[in-house]
Scaffold this active site. Structure first.
Site, PDB file in Angstrom:
ATOM      1  N   THR A  67      62.105 -21.068  -8.508  1.00  0.00           N
ATOM      2  CA  THR A  67      62.828 -20.787  -7.495  1.00  0.00           C
ATOM      3  C   THR A  67      62.890 -21.900  -6.334  1.00  0.00           C
ATOM      4  O   THR A  67      61.915 -22.473  -6.172  1.00  0.00           O
ATOM      5  CB  THR A  67      62.637 -19.215  -6.747  1.00  0.00           C
TER       6      THR A  67
ATOM      7  N   ASP B 284      59.723 -24.271  -6.109  1.00  0.00           N
ATOM      8  CA  ASP B 284      59.856 -25.686  -6.157  1.00  0.00           C
ATOM      9  C   ASP B 284      59.706 -26.440  -4.617  1.00  0.00           C
ATOM     10  O   ASP B 284      60.618 -26.469  -3.874  1.00  0.00           O
ATOM     11  CB  ASP B 284      61.286 -26.068  -6.557  1.00  0.00           C
TER      12      ASP B 284
ATOM     13  N   ASP C  10      68.875 -17.100 -10.382  1.00  0.00           N
ATOM     14  CA  ASP C  10      70.190 -16.734 -10.034  1.00  0.00           C
ATOM     15  C   ASP C  10      71.173 -15.991 -11.171  1.00  0.00           C
ATOM     16  O   ASP C  10      72.325 -15.484 -10.862  1.00  0.00           O
ATOM     17  CB  ASP C  10      71.120 -17.884 -10.005  1.00  0.00           C
TER      18      ASP C  10
ATOM     19  N   GLU D 233      66.107 -26.232 -23.038  1.00  0.00           N
ATOM     20  CA  GLU D 233      65.771 -25.004 -23.794  1.00  0.00           C
ATOM     21  C   GLU D 233      65.550 -25.214 -25.186  1.00  0.00           C
ATOM     22  O   GLU D 233      64.475 -24.819 -25.802  1.00  0.00           O
ATOM     23  CB  GLU D 233      66.443 -23.932 -23.295  1.00  0.00           C
TER      24      GLU D 233
HETATM   25  N1  UDP Z   1      65.885 -24.627  -8.968  1.00  0.00           N
HETATM   26  C1  UDP Z   1      64.709 -25.163  -8.621  1.00  0.00           C
HETATM   27  N2  UDP Z   1      64.776 -26.329  -8.045  1.00  0.00           N
HETATM   28  C2  UDP Z   1      66.135 -26.879  -7.750  1.00  0.00           C
HETATM   29  C3  UDP Z   1      67.428 -26.420  -8.344  1.00  0.00           C
HETATM   30  C4  UDP Z   1      66.980 -25.088  -9.106  1.00  0.00           C
HETATM   31  O1  UDP Z   1      63.659 -24.850  -8.854  1.00  0.00           O
HETATM   32  O2  UDP Z   1      66.033 -28.076  -6.953  1.00  0.00           O
HETATM   33  C5  UDP Z   1      65.620 -23.406 -10.031  1.00  0.00           C
HETATM   34  C6  UDP Z   1      66.503 -22.320  -9.678  1.00  0.00           C
HETATM   35  O3  UDP Z   1      66.054 -21.668  -8.457  1.00  0.00           O
HETATM   36  C7  UDP Z   1      66.881 -21.743 -11.022  1.00  0.00           C
HETATM   37  C8  UDP Z   1      66.775 -22.586 -11.813  1.00  0.00           C
HETATM   38  O4  UDP Z   1      66.084 -23.664 -11.385  1.00  0.00           O
HETATM   39  O5  UDP Z   1      65.803 -20.694 -11.162  1.00  0.00           O
HETATM   40  C9  UDP Z   1      67.815 -23.187 -12.479  1.00  0.00           C
HETATM   41  O6  UDP Z   1      68.701 -23.676 -11.458  1.00  0.00           O
HETATM   42  P1  UDP Z   1      70.073 -23.540 -11.252  1.00  0.00           P
HETATM   43  O7  UDP Z   1      70.604 -22.068 -11.644  1.00  0.00           O
HETATM   44  O8  UDP Z   1      70.718 -24.131 -10.209  1.00  0.00           O
HETATM   45  O9  UDP Z   1      70.822 -24.538 -12.438  1.00  0.00           O
HETATM   46  P2  UDP Z   1      71.763 -24.164 -13.751  1.00  0.00           P
HETATM   47  O10 UDP Z   1      71.632 -22.762 -14.104  1.00  0.00           O
HETATM   48  O11 UDP Z   1      73.160 -24.447 -12.989  1.00  0.00           O
HETATM   49  O12 UDP Z   1      71.643 -25.204 -14.800  1.00  0.00           O
HETATM   50 MN    MN Z   2      71.627 -21.067 -12.922  1.00  0.00          MN
END
Ligand code: UDP
Ligand code: MN
Length: 233
Positions: free
Chosen positions: A11, A41, A109, A183
């Site tokens: 987060t 983070d 999210d 992943e």
């Molecule tokens: N996150 C983080 N630092 C960042 C951006 C995202 O720790 O600078 C975390 C975010 O809170 C979430 C996960 O990484 O738990 C994935 O991020 P995001 O949902 O923005 O990415 P996506 O799902 O679009 O790849």
């Molecule tokens: Mn996401």
């Protein structure tokens, strides 16, 4: 005892952070034997998240932090790599082969159904589940209920704790992993496609949603002055 579910949530600070964490906590607090590993983070544990965790109703949790170097914070770059790895390190140092459980990667999210947790929890200590996948877009499984290819987009997945512990070098990697493939790349280090176990009625039920929270417009909000009450959002 019932095997543990370790939910790993990276987060970061932004206006919607507490709303996101609240949505998660209100599900997680209803799940028995769930340990929430929240990895910020950030350069240190923030007061907001510390206070939130102490009040959120999830009583079993670990609050970690690791800062993502600026050079990795560009669009198109994988997110939360360092945070997930920090959680893996915590598990590898704090848990042993006598601990039954599953590690579930739960970004802050997304939206998680309560039913998901019955699907991912291992049945017992001697359980050989390797991984579990949730997918809604592609037909990934063949007639025997085995997966036959890696997914490009995985909303979430779970791995037996013992698989994490017995592959001590497996990590989420920035280098060599294409966007969106981190992943699968991680799972490849610890298991084979044929060993993955599709869940949720052979991946036909959706128990995780990749929800998006709109960025709020805060330009018209009053700026804090010395004599105003500061309200944490
Ligand atoms: N996150 C983080 N630092 C960042 C951006 C995202 O720790 O600078 C975390 C975010 O809170 C979430 C996960 O990484 O738990 C994935 O991020 P995001 O949902 O923005 O990415 P996506 O799902 O679009 O790849
Ligand atoms: Mn996401």
């Amino acid at each position: 005892a019932l095997p543990m579910i370790y939910a790993v949530t990276p987060t970061y600070t932004r206006p919607v952070q507490k709303a996101e964490l609240t949505r998660l906590a209100q599900v997680f607090r209803q799940v028995q034997r769930l340990h929430w590993i929240v990895v910020e983070d950030s350069a240190s544990r923030s007061d907001l998240v510390s206070r939130f965790l102490s009040r959120c109703g999830v009583t079993s949790y670990t609050h970690l932090h690791v800062f993502t170097p600026r050079r990795f914070k560009r669009t198109g770059m994988p997110r939360a790599t360092e945070q997930r790895n920090a959680a893996l390190t915590w598990l590898r140092t704090r848990r042993t082969k006598h601990d039954a459980g599953v590690v579930f990667f739960a970004d802050d999210d997304n939206t998680y159904s309560l039913e998901l947790f019955d699907e991912v929890r291992p049945a017992g200590a001697l359980y050989n589940q390797q991984g579990a996948l949730y997918n809604h877009q592609e037909a990934l499984y063949n007639q025997q209920g085995k997966l036959h290819k890696w997914l490009k987009h995985m909303e979430s997945f779970a791995v037996n704790l013992q698989v994490i512990l017995s592959n001590p070098r497996a990590q989420f990697k920035r280098r060599g992993s294409q966007p969106g493939m981190q992943e699968s790349d991680f799972l490849r280090q610890i298991t084979k496609v044929s060993e993955l176990e599709p869940k949720a009625n052979n991946c036909t039920r959706v128990l995780v949603w990749h929800t998006r929270t709109e960025k709020p417009h805060l330009a018209n909000e009053p700026k804090h002055r010395k004599d105003t009450v500061v309200i944490e959002v």
